[in-house]
Write a protein that holds these residues in place. Structure first.
Motif, PDB file in Angstrom:
ATOM      1  N   ALA A   1     -27.004 -67.768  19.366  1.00 24.97           N
ATOM      2  CA  ALA A   1     -27.036 -68.623  18.171  1.00 24.97           C
ATOM      3  C   ALA A   1     -25.623 -68.824  17.633  1.00 24.97           C
ATOM      4  N   ALA A   2     -24.818 -67.761  17.678  1.00 24.44           N
ATOM      5  CA  ALA A   2     -23.432 -67.859  17.196  1.00 24.44           C
ATOM      6  C   ALA A   2     -22.639 -68.862  18.033  1.00 24.44           C
ATOM      7  N   VAL A   3     -22.837 -68.799  19.344  1.00 21.54           N
ATOM      8  CA  VAL A   3     -22.115 -69.709  20.246  1.00 21.54           C
ATOM      9  C   VAL A   3     -22.514 -71.160  19.950  1.00 21.54           C
ATOM     10  N   GLN A   4     -23.825 -71.382  19.771  1.00 16.99           N
ATOM     11  CA  GLN A   4     -24.290 -72.751  19.493  1.00 16.99           C
ATOM     12  C   GLN A   4     -23.856 -73.246  18.122  1.00 16.99           C
ATOM     13  N   LEU A   5     -23.836 -72.340  17.157  1.00 18.02           N
ATOM     14  CA  LEU A   5     -23.418 -72.744  15.815  1.00 18.02           C
ATOM     15  C   LEU A   5     -21.999 -73.285  15.834  1.00 18.02           C
TER      16      LEU A   5
ATOM     17  N   LYS B   1     -25.393 -76.090  14.841  1.00 13.79           N
ATOM     18  CA  LYS B   1     -26.747 -75.632  14.537  1.00 13.79           C
ATOM     19  C   LYS B   1     -27.275 -74.788  15.698  1.00 13.79           C
ATOM     20  N   VAL B   2     -28.347 -74.070  15.418  1.00 14.87           N
ATOM     21  CA  VAL B   2     -28.959 -73.233  16.436  1.00 14.87           C
ATOM     22  C   VAL B   2     -29.906 -74.091  17.271  1.00 14.87           C
ATOM     23  N   VAL B   3     -29.721 -74.028  18.569  1.00 18.57           N
ATOM     24  CA  VAL B   3     -30.611 -74.781  19.441  1.00 18.57           C
ATOM     25  C   VAL B   3     -31.412 -73.798  20.282  1.00 18.57           C
TER      26      VAL B   3
ATOM     27  N   LEU C   1     -30.806 -68.383  13.084  1.00 16.85           N
ATOM     28  CA  LEU C   1     -31.822 -68.231  14.127  1.00 16.85           C
ATOM     29  C   LEU C   1     -33.197 -68.010  13.494  1.00 16.85           C
ATOM     30  N   VAL C   2     -33.236 -67.139  12.482  1.00 16.44           N
ATOM     31  CA  VAL C   2     -34.504 -66.860  11.811  1.00 16.44           C
ATOM     32  C   VAL C   2     -35.030 -68.126  11.125  1.00 16.44           C
ATOM     33  N   ALA C   3     -34.125 -68.916  10.543  1.00 13.12           N
ATOM     34  CA  ALA C   3     -34.560 -70.169   9.909  1.00 13.12           C
ATOM     35  C   ALA C   3     -35.219 -71.076  10.955  1.00 13.12           C
ATOM     36  N   ALA C   4     -34.656 -71.102  12.163  1.00  9.09           N
ATOM     37  CA  ALA C   4     -35.240 -71.928  13.234  1.00  9.09           C
ATOM     38  C   ALA C   4     -36.620 -71.403  13.631  1.00  9.09           C
TER      39      ALA C   4
END
Ligand code: HEM
Length: 159
Positions: free
Chosen positions: A81-85, A90-92, A149-152
């Motif tokens: 998630a950090a890498v995508q952010l 955003k988290v994908v 990530l949790v929000a997703a």
């Protein structure tokens, strides 16, 4: 939860802090994963009941391989998630995985408080794992990636 802060900038430096600490923990991810979940159960003992594989098993939870797998999943997905952010803002997560994870956590009765305790335990575990490089910046980078990530996952927390 802190909600969705899509569009907020996650810097290259923050991504690097997450990746660096994960790289120095990952060879021992089973051990750290176990410590991570023991912390969660220490704070919230009732959370043990959520896991079917703990209820149905005679193996002591310290030796349950499925618990280590779930713990590692949380580490790895937060790191991704950090890498995508940083890259995408955003988290994908693949839609099918997100739907499945949302439905599973909903079905097993995981609520906001569980995600909060888990965040605390996650950050404490990383702090213990990499004391020589731990910093407030590292803490907030992991915290932000985890929250997003949790929000997703939360968007798919329905039957
Ligand atoms: C199952 C990921 C947080 C409890 C799963 C599964 C994944 C996953 C991939 C496998 C099942 C599926 O895909 O449908 C994550 C991630 C988390 C997280 C990435 C945080 C970022 C939590 C928390 C709890 C929890 C906070 C409760 C304390 C469970 C339970 C299952 C599960 C009870 C079902 C296990 C069973 O089969 O009995 N999780 N999880 N998870 N997770 Fe999580």
């Amino acid at each position: 939860m802190s909600g969705n802060s899509e569009g907020r900038i996650f810097t290259e430096e923050q991504e690097a802090l997450v990746v660096k600490s994960w790289n120095s923990m990952k060879n021992n991810s089973g051990e750290w994963g176990l410590k991570f979940f023991l912390k969660i159960f220490e704070i919230a003992p009732s959370a043990k009941k959520l896991f079917s594989f703990l209820k149905e098993s005679n193996v002591p939870l310290e030796q349950n391989p499925k618990l280590k797998v779930h713990a590692k999943t949380v580490f790895v997905m937060t790191c991704e998630a950090a890498v995508q952010l940083r890259k995408a803002g955003k988290v994908v997560v693949r839609e099918s995985s997100l739907k499945k994870m949302g439905a599973t956590h909903f079905k097993y009765g995981v609520v906001d408080e569980h995600f909060e305790v888990t965040k605390y335990a996650l950050l404490e575990t990383i702090k213990e794992a990499v004391p020589e490089i731990w910093s407030t910046e590292m803490k907030s980078a992991w915290g932000e990636a985890y929250d997003q990530l949790v929000a997703a996952i939360n968007t798919e927390m329905k039957p």
